[in-house]
Design a protein around this motif. Structure first.
Motif, short mmCIF file in Angstrom:
data_model
loop_
_atom_site.label_atom_id
_atom_site.label_comp_id
_atom_site.label_asym_id
_atom_site.label_seq_id
_atom_site.Cartn_x
_atom_site.Cartn_y
_atom_site.Cartn_z
N GLU A 127 56.68 43.84 36.38
CA GLU A 127 56.46 43.82 37.18
C GLU A 127 56.53 45.07 38.58
OE1 GLU A 127 58.15 40.26 38.11
OE2 GLU A 127 56.75 39.31 37.29
N GLN A 128 58.24 45.62 38.19
CA GLN A 128 58.22 46.60 38.90
C GLN A 128 57.58 47.97 38.56
OE1 GLN A 128 62.37 47.73 36.60
NE2 GLN A 128 62.70 49.19 38.08
N VAL A 129 56.47 47.77 37.54
CA VAL A 129 55.51 48.85 37.69
C VAL A 129 53.76 48.76 37.43
CG1 VAL A 129 56.78 50.75 35.28
CG2 VAL A 129 54.74 49.14 35.07
N GLY A 130 54.08 47.99 38.75
CA GLY A 130 53.02 46.94 38.93
C GLY A 130 51.84 46.81 38.43
N LEU A 131 52.35 45.28 37.12
CA LEU A 131 51.50 45.34 35.92
C LEU A 131 52.22 43.85 35.74
CD1 LEU A 131 50.42 48.01 33.84
CD2 LEU A 131 49.22 46.88 35.22
N HIS A 133 50.12 41.01 36.99
CA HIS A 133 49.16 40.69 36.79
C HIS A 133 48.59 41.05 35.46
CE1 HIS A 133 48.00 44.35 38.42
NE2 HIS A 133 46.89 43.84 38.13
N GLU A 146 47.17 51.98 33.34
CA GLU A 146 47.78 50.92 33.36
C GLU A 146 48.90 51.30 31.94
OE1 GLU A 146 45.28 47.63 35.26
OE2 GLU A 146 44.36 47.94 33.03
N ARG A 149 51.73 53.15 32.07
CA ARG A 149 52.85 52.57 33.29
C ARG A 149 53.58 51.03 32.16
NH1 ARG A 149 48.24 50.95 37.52
NH2 ARG A 149 49.79 49.49 38.15
N SER A 176 45.46 58.00 38.30
CA SER A 176 46.21 57.67 37.32
C SER A 176 47.60 58.40 37.76
CB SER A 176 45.19 57.25 35.81
OG SER A 176 44.97 56.34 36.04
N GLU A 179 49.62 57.08 40.51
CA GLU A 179 50.27 56.56 40.43
C GLU A 179 51.52 56.29 39.13
OE1 GLU A 179 46.21 53.13 40.53
OE2 GLU A 179 47.30 53.33 38.84
N ASP A 182 54.68 58.45 41.10
CA ASP A 182 54.77 57.59 42.16
C ASP A 182 55.90 56.28 41.47
OD1 ASP A 182 52.76 58.17 44.28
OD2 ASP A 182 51.83 56.14 44.05
N ILE A 183 55.79 55.92 40.24
CA ILE A 183 56.84 55.16 39.84
C ILE A 183 57.69 56.09 39.58
CG2 ILE A 183 56.87 54.10 37.75
CD1 ILE A 183 54.20 52.43 37.90
#
Ligand SMILES: Nc1ncnc2c1ncn2[C@@H]1O[C@H](COP(=O)(O)OP(=O)(O)OP(=O)(O)O)[C@@H](O)[C@H]1O
Ligand SMILES: [Mg+2]
Length: 224
Positions: A127-131, A133, A146, A149, A176, A179, A182-183
């Motif tokens: 969740e912290q790396v936006g994944l 889902h 992805e 990440r 990418s 992104e 960003d993380i």
């Protein structure tokens, strides 16, 4: 956190002798965000491997948290690598038959963490790396960005204080790459994780707070 003095590394292959690092010195404080640039063969990966205690220098001193690394026992070394350092590589190194969630759980399986806690921690890192889902997706069902990440989430699952990344955006397109940066920036600014990345990309390097340049196994001037 890291204090390297006059580190050398020599590879001897039959008759040929490569001085991959020539008396390199660098100190990195807790909370720094730095990049290392330099031409192919300049010694970047060699330096990062020594920093991550995956390899040993031929000479020089390396203090990690004020302790000389060469004096640590094998157990102390693996504890240091597993608990304090997260590694991220250009080629992701995810296990193809496992889901994103299972890939992030792997370091916790080695530590015999019970399954429920394992899933919770792995989920939180994804969740912290936006994944959040994409947890059930296999690597082949994820984009390159992805996948990287997921690799970052796996590096985070033991709450490291240092992340070492060897060309983490080397296989990614510019969106990418942004992104991923960003993380890494967020992990540095919010979690105070020390981040060291190797890159060939000046846009990536510009996002770090200090840029070191290696050439022929030595640092040239420092910028930023
Ligand atoms: N295992 C090895 N055996 C012999 N020589 C090696 C070995 N690993 C690296 N070298 C040599 O040491 C030098 C530094 O290699 P290193 O992988 O650190 O470079 P690098 O800066 O990471 O390059 P790149 O940008 O291509 O990844 C190179 O000349 C390389 O050929
Ligand atoms: Mg390299």
């Amino acid at each position: 956190m890291i204090e390297m003095n006059n580190i050398t590394k020599v590879y001897q292959l039959g008759e040929s002798r490569v001085e991959a690092l020539k008396e390199v010195s660098i100190s990195i404080e807790q909370g720094e965000f730095i990049s290392i640039m330099g031409p192919s063969g300049s010694g970047k990966s060699t330096l990062l491997a020594i920093m991550g205690c995956l390899d040993v220098p031929a000479s020089g001193t390396y203090l990690f948290d004020k302790k000389e690394v060469s004096n640590l026992t094998d157990d102390e070394l693996s504890l240091l690598r597993n608990e304090k350092i997260g590694f991220v590589f250009q080629a992701f190194h995810l296990l193809p038959r496992f889901s994103a969630l299972e890939n992030v759980e792997i370091p916790l399986i080695y530590k015999r963490i019970p399954q429920n806690e394992r899933k919770e921690r792995a989920k939180a890192c994804l969740e912290q790396v936006g994944l959040g889902h994409r947890m059930g997706h296999a690597p082949s069902e994820l984009s390159g960005g992805e996948q990287q990440r997921v690799a970052i989430a796996r590096a985070l699952v033991n709450s490291p204080r240092l992340i070492l990344a060897d060309e983490p955006t080397g296989n990614l397109d510019s969106t990418s790459s942004q992104e991923v940066m960003d993380i890494l920036s967020l992990l540095n600014s919010e979690k105070k994780i020390t981040v060291v990345i190797i890159t060939h990309n000046t846009q990536v390097a510009e996002r770090t707070k200090k840029v070191y340049h290696l050439k022929d196994g030595q640092f040239i001037n420092e910028s930023n």
